[in-house]
Design an enzyme around this catalytic site. Structure first.
Site, PDB file in Angstrom:
ATOM      1  CB  CYS A   9     -72.476-117.615  59.687  1.00  0.00           C
ATOM      2  SG  CYS A   9     -71.932-116.295  58.582  1.00  0.00           S
ATOM      3  CB  CYS A  43     -73.143-116.743  55.727  1.00  0.00           C
ATOM      4  SG  CYS A  43     -73.574-115.879  57.239  1.00  0.00           S
TER       5      CYS A  43
END
Ligand code: C8R
Length: 249
Positions: free
Chosen positions: A74, A155
């Site tokens: 992420c 993400c």
């Protein structure tokens, strides 16, 4: 003695004979811990061996993706279109972003050409169809499948470098537009931050109409931004580790 030597060398030869392609695959793979490279190689081969190289669908690589899955990273994932050299020139020097080429499958197959042939168990590296010669070709199907899997785990803050020196920086036929962007989902991806790479003779920038299409095609709930950044600024940040990743542009 001679017969024995011939037998021994034949056995040794037969056991160790690997194509240059397989050797490259395995030696690149072995730089990654936690993977069984022989298993990855077998899963890779089953996708195209003994097949017409124009009849390898994207799904043929599903078992390969399952054998070497992508881990979400992420806020660090970097996508690109027509900016491969700038992106990798930067990611080679700085540990700010992760591209598909930083993952096992992307790094193992980057720059390679391969295909099989009906009635053969070999992997060929010449005489393979080109990118646009047929739709379901060995290499193209791989990059589409791997890009889809990489985008599926995107993400947080996602970055994409697009090219300001071409007419349509966000091109609907690119893998970025057709495969990756549609997989960014608002429940995982917070922002899509485009870095438009501007060279001296740029012909487009963040105001290009194709960027409007990008803004409109992303999942509602994902915020969009675009910033024009000169290529030299990207290179400077690559060369200066004292500049924090977040201050590069
Ligand atoms: N991606 C796609 N193609 C890739 C690739 C990769 O990571 N790595 C390599 N070497 N290639 P382009 P695009 C090869 O037209 O279509 C992912 C393929 O052989 O400049 O938008 C990556 O995550 C193919 O011929 O860009 C990135 O975000 C070209 O490079 C997009 O998809 C495709 O390069 C880039 O795909």
């Amino acid at each position: 003695v001679i017969v024995v030597l011939i037998v021994i060398s034949a056995v040794v030869f037969g056991l160790t004979l690997k194509s240059a392609f397989e050797s490259t695959f395995l030696s690149r793979c072995e730089k990654f811990d936690q993977y069984d490279c022989k298993k990855v190689w077998d899963a890779f081969q089953q996708a195209y061996v003994n097949k017409d190289p124009c009849k390898v669908p994207v799904e043929a690589y599903d078992p390969l993706i399952a054998a070497a899955p992508f881990k979400p990273q992420c806020n660090r994932m970097m996508f690109w279109s027509k900016t491969k050299d700038v992106v990798h020139g930067f990611t080679e020097k700085r540990d700010c972003f992760v591209t598909l080429e930083d993952t096992l499958l992307g790094s193992v197959l980057d720059g390679l050409t391969w295909c099989g042939k009906e009635g053969s168990k070999d992997t060929n590296t010449t005489g393979c169809p080109g990118w646009s010669d047929c739709e379901n070709n060995t290499v193209r199907s791989f990059w589409i499948r791997a890009s889809a899997a990489f985008a599926d785990v995107a993400c947080g803050n996602v970055t994409a470098m697009l090219n300001g020196s071409i007419n349509t920086p966000f091109n609907p036929t690119s893998i970025f537009a057709s495969v990756e962007v549609p997989r960014f989902i608002a429940s995982r991806v917070k922002n899509l931050n485009v870095v438009m790479v501007i060279q001296k003779n740029n012909i487009s920038n963040c105001t290009d109409p194709s960027l409007k299409n990008l803004r409109q095609s992303i999942d509602t709930g994902i915020t969009f931004s675009c910033k024009d950044v000169s290529e030299s600024q990207i290179q400077e940040c690559g060369a200066k580790p004292e500049i924090a990743c977040g201050d590069c542009w």
